[in-house]
Every structure is written in C-alpha cells, then in structure tokens.
Write a protein that holds these residues in place. Structure first.
Motif, PDB file in Angstrom:
ATOM      1  N   ALA A  42       0.859  -1.369   0.134  1.00 45.07           N
ATOM      2  CA  ALA A  42      -0.220  -0.046  -0.073  1.00 45.07           C
ATOM      3  C   ALA A  42       0.746   1.204   0.024  1.00 45.07           C
ATOM      4  CB  ALA A  42      -0.859   0.039   1.117  1.00 45.07           C
ATOM      5  N   ALA A  43       1.931   1.291   0.720  1.00 46.41           N
ATOM      6  CA  ALA A  43       2.600   2.309   0.920  1.00 46.41           C
ATOM      7  C   ALA A  43       3.572   2.595  -0.284  1.00 46.41           C
ATOM      8  CB  ALA A  43       4.077   2.282   1.834  1.00 46.41           C
ATOM      9  N   GLY A  44       3.986   1.405  -0.946  1.00 46.36           N
ATOM     10  CA  GLY A  44       4.800   1.510  -1.934  1.00 46.36           C
ATOM     11  C   GLY A  44       3.976   2.367  -3.228  1.00 46.36           C
ATOM     12  N   GLU A  45       2.714   2.119  -3.253  1.00 49.69           N
ATOM     13  CA  GLU A  45       2.041   2.785  -4.364  1.00 49.69           C
ATOM     14  C   GLU A  45       1.643   4.269  -3.929  1.00 49.69           C
ATOM     15  OE1 GLU A  45      -1.572   0.487  -4.140  1.00 49.69           O
ATOM     16  OE2 GLU A  45      -0.425  -1.443  -5.081  1.00 49.69           O
ATOM     17  N   GLN A  46       1.960   4.876  -2.950  1.00 47.86           N
ATOM     18  CA  GLN A  46       1.635   6.109  -2.658  1.00 47.86           C
ATOM     19  C   GLN A  46       2.898   7.096  -2.400  1.00 47.86           C
ATOM     20  OE1 GLN A  46      -0.924   6.115   0.769  1.00 47.86           O
ATOM     21  NE2 GLN A  46      -2.486   4.580  -0.069  1.00 47.86           N
ATOM     22  N   ILE A  47       4.006   6.503  -2.164  1.00 50.01           N
ATOM     23  CA  ILE A  47       5.150   7.242  -2.019  1.00 50.01           C
ATOM     24  C   ILE A  47       5.666   7.999  -3.444  1.00 50.01           C
ATOM     25  CG2 ILE A  47       7.607   7.313  -1.321  1.00 50.01           C
ATOM     26  CD1 ILE A  47       6.939   5.116   0.713  1.00 50.01           C
ATOM     27  N   PRO A  48       5.454   9.443  -3.335  1.00 51.16           N
ATOM     28  CA  PRO A  48       6.035   9.869  -4.784  1.00 51.16           C
ATOM     29  C   PRO A  48       7.475   9.707  -4.923  1.00 51.16           C
ATOM     30  CG  PRO A  48       5.072  11.165  -2.884  1.00 51.16           C
ATOM     31  CD  PRO A  48       5.173  10.288  -2.160  1.00 51.16           C
ATOM     32  N   GLU A  49       7.772  10.127  -6.169  1.00 47.69           N
ATOM     33  CA  GLU A  49       9.359   9.716  -6.561  1.00 47.69           C
ATOM     34  C   GLU A  49       9.924  10.730  -6.015  1.00 47.69           C
ATOM     35  OE1 GLU A  49      11.508   9.822 -11.013  1.00 47.69           O
ATOM     36  OE2 GLU A  49       9.555   9.225 -10.770  1.00 47.69           O
ATOM     37  N   GLY A  50      11.308  10.623  -5.818  1.00 49.56           N
ATOM     38  CA  GLY A  50      12.122  11.350  -5.079  1.00 49.56           C
ATOM     39  C   GLY A  50      12.093  11.232  -3.449  1.00 49.56           C
ATOM     40  N   ILE A  51      11.162  10.600  -2.929  1.00 52.51           N
ATOM     41  CA  ILE A  51      11.132  10.306  -1.517  1.00 52.51           C
ATOM     42  C   ILE A  51      11.954   9.101  -1.061  1.00 52.51           C
ATOM     43  CG2 ILE A  51       9.434  10.247   0.685  1.00 52.51           C
ATOM     44  CD1 ILE A  51       9.296  12.956  -0.732  1.00 52.51           C
ATOM     45  N   ASP A  52      12.996   9.259  -0.222  1.00 49.49           N
ATOM     46  CA  ASP A  52      13.944   8.113   0.228  1.00 49.49           C
ATOM     47  C   ASP A  52      13.421   7.737   1.662  1.00 49.49           C
ATOM     48  OD1 ASP A  52      15.809   6.267   0.295  1.00 49.49           O
ATOM     49  OD2 ASP A  52      17.329   7.821   0.728  1.00 49.49           O
ATOM     50  N   GLN A  94       8.219   9.072  12.479  1.00 54.50           N
ATOM     51  CA  GLN A  94       8.634  10.195  13.439  1.00 54.50           C
ATOM     52  C   GLN A  94      10.083   9.297  14.306  1.00 54.50           C
ATOM     53  OE1 GLN A  94       5.497  11.288  15.897  1.00 54.50           O
ATOM     54  NE2 GLN A  94       4.640  13.019  14.362  1.00 54.50           N
ATOM     55  N   GLU A  95       9.682   8.152  14.728  1.00 50.86           N
ATOM     56  CA  GLU A  95      10.873   7.584  15.355  1.00 50.86           C
ATOM     57  C   GLU A  95      12.059   7.232  14.642  1.00 50.86           C
ATOM     58  OE1 GLU A  95       9.201   3.686  17.307  1.00 50.86           O
ATOM     59  OE2 GLU A  95       7.673   5.060  18.156  1.00 50.86           O
ATOM     60  N   LEU A  96      11.955   6.764  13.377  1.00 48.07           N
ATOM     61  CA  LEU A  96      12.897   6.427  12.548  1.00 48.07           C
ATOM     62  C   LEU A  96      13.642   7.656  12.148  1.00 48.07           C
ATOM     63  CD1 LEU A  96      11.323   3.497  10.862  1.00 48.07           C
ATOM     64  CD2 LEU A  96      13.016   3.450  12.704  1.00 48.07           C
ATOM     65  N   GLY A  97      13.384   8.875  12.098  1.00 49.08           N
ATOM     66  CA  GLY A  97      13.852   9.975  11.725  1.00 49.08           C
ATOM     67  C   GLY A  97      13.498  10.504  10.473  1.00 49.08           C
ATOM     68  N   PRO A  98      13.926  11.618   9.933  1.00 50.29           N
ATOM     69  CA  PRO A  98      13.267  12.515   8.952  1.00 50.29           C
ATOM     70  C   PRO A  98      13.394  11.721   7.580  1.00 50.29           C
ATOM     71  CG  PRO A  98      15.399  13.402   9.432  1.00 50.29           C
ATOM     72  CD  PRO A  98      15.040  12.406  10.604  1.00 50.29           C
ATOM     73  N   VAL A  99      12.349  11.882   6.809  1.00 46.43           N
ATOM     74  CA  VAL A  99      12.301  11.304   5.413  1.00 46.43           C
ATOM     75  C   VAL A  99      13.184  12.090   4.341  1.00 46.43           C
ATOM     76  CG1 VAL A  99      10.948  10.764   3.610  1.00 46.43           C
ATOM     77  CG2 VAL A  99      10.241  10.349   5.787  1.00 46.43           C
ATOM     78  N   LYS A 100      14.039  11.588   3.784  1.00 42.47           N
ATOM     79  CA  LYS A 100      14.975  12.358   2.785  1.00 42.47           C
ATOM     80  C   LYS A 100      14.384  12.548   1.460  1.00 42.47           C
ATOM     81  CE  LYS A 100      18.969  10.681   4.827  1.00 42.47           C
ATOM     82  NZ  LYS A 100      19.257   9.516   5.695  1.00 42.47           N
ATOM     83  N   ILE A 101      14.407  13.721   0.845  1.00 42.33           N
ATOM     84  CA  ILE A 101      13.846  14.115  -0.345  1.00 42.33           C
ATOM     85  C   ILE A 101      15.084  14.212  -1.334  1.00 42.33           C
ATOM     86  CG2 ILE A 101      12.824  15.701  -1.712  1.00 42.33           C
ATOM     87  CD1 ILE A 101      11.095  16.345   1.022  1.00 42.33           C
ATOM     88  N   ASP A 102      15.193  13.527  -2.331  1.00 41.47           N
ATOM     89  CA  ASP A 102      16.144  13.574  -3.495  1.00 41.47           C
ATOM     90  C   ASP A 102      15.789  14.758  -4.286  1.00 41.47           C
ATOM     91  OD1 ASP A 102      17.877  13.102  -5.546  1.00 41.47           O
ATOM     92  OD2 ASP A 102      17.009  11.257  -6.194  1.00 41.47           O
TER      93      ASP A 102
END
Length: 105
Positions: A42-52, A94-102
């Motif tokens: 489900a998440a894989g289908e919703q994460i925009p390109e460039g979000i790591d 939140q626990e795992l840290g910030p999401v990185k944006i490419d």
C-alpha cells in the motif's frame, strides 16, 4: 478477504491449543508478515518519486505497534482501522527520523 479467512481459521485452531502455544507463535509470525507485506504494498503505491524512505523498516515497526499487546484472536475480532494503522505508520516515521527528499527526482 482470503487472508482474513485464513487468519480466522488459524484463530479458531488457536482456541483449541490455548494462548502461548507454539502454534500461536507461528500464527503471530504469519500475521506480522502479512501486515508488513500489506503495508509495504500500500505504501509503495503512495510514496512520490524522490522520497527516500525504507518502507520495509517503517512497515515492520508499524506491524509491531499494531500487534503490541494483542493476541491473534484480538486482531481477528477487532482488526485495526485504517486510521489506527496510519497512526502507527506515522509514529514509526517520527521514530525512525526524517524522510529524505532527493532533489534530483
């Protein structure tokens, strides 16, 4: 639906074996794996390109949070709502840290 039927059947089998049995452990592992796969898909289908983000780690964390303090019977009779599940995912993010944006994406 097929997965829920399988879980329900396994839950019925658990009732005869009692909580804490080896079968219960096996079913809990199976339920956790199913939650992780469902979340990842489900998440894989919703994460925009460039979000790591390591979605496998996030989903494993969320599955653990969903299952925390719950028996397989509890999860079958009262599965988490989408809102509850999403709150677990958000807590893990939140626990795992910030999401990185490419920036190149």
């Amino acid at each position: 639906m097929k997965r829920m039927m399988t879980i329900a059947l396994l839950s019925a089998a658990l009732a005869g074996c009692g909580e804490g049995s080896a079968l219960n452990d096996t079913v809990q592992i199976s339920v956790r794996e199913s939650l992780v796969v469902t979340c990842t898909t489900a998440a894989g289908e919703q994460i925009p390109e460039g979000i790591d983000v390591d979605i496998g780690t996030v989903c494993a964390c969320a599955a653990d949070k969903v299952m925390d303090g719950q028996s397989v019977s509890d999860l079958v009779t009262n599965p988490p709502s989408p809102t509850e599940a999403m709150s677990k995912v958000q807590a893990c993010l939140q626990e795992l840290g910030p999401v990185k944006i490419d920036a190149a994406a």
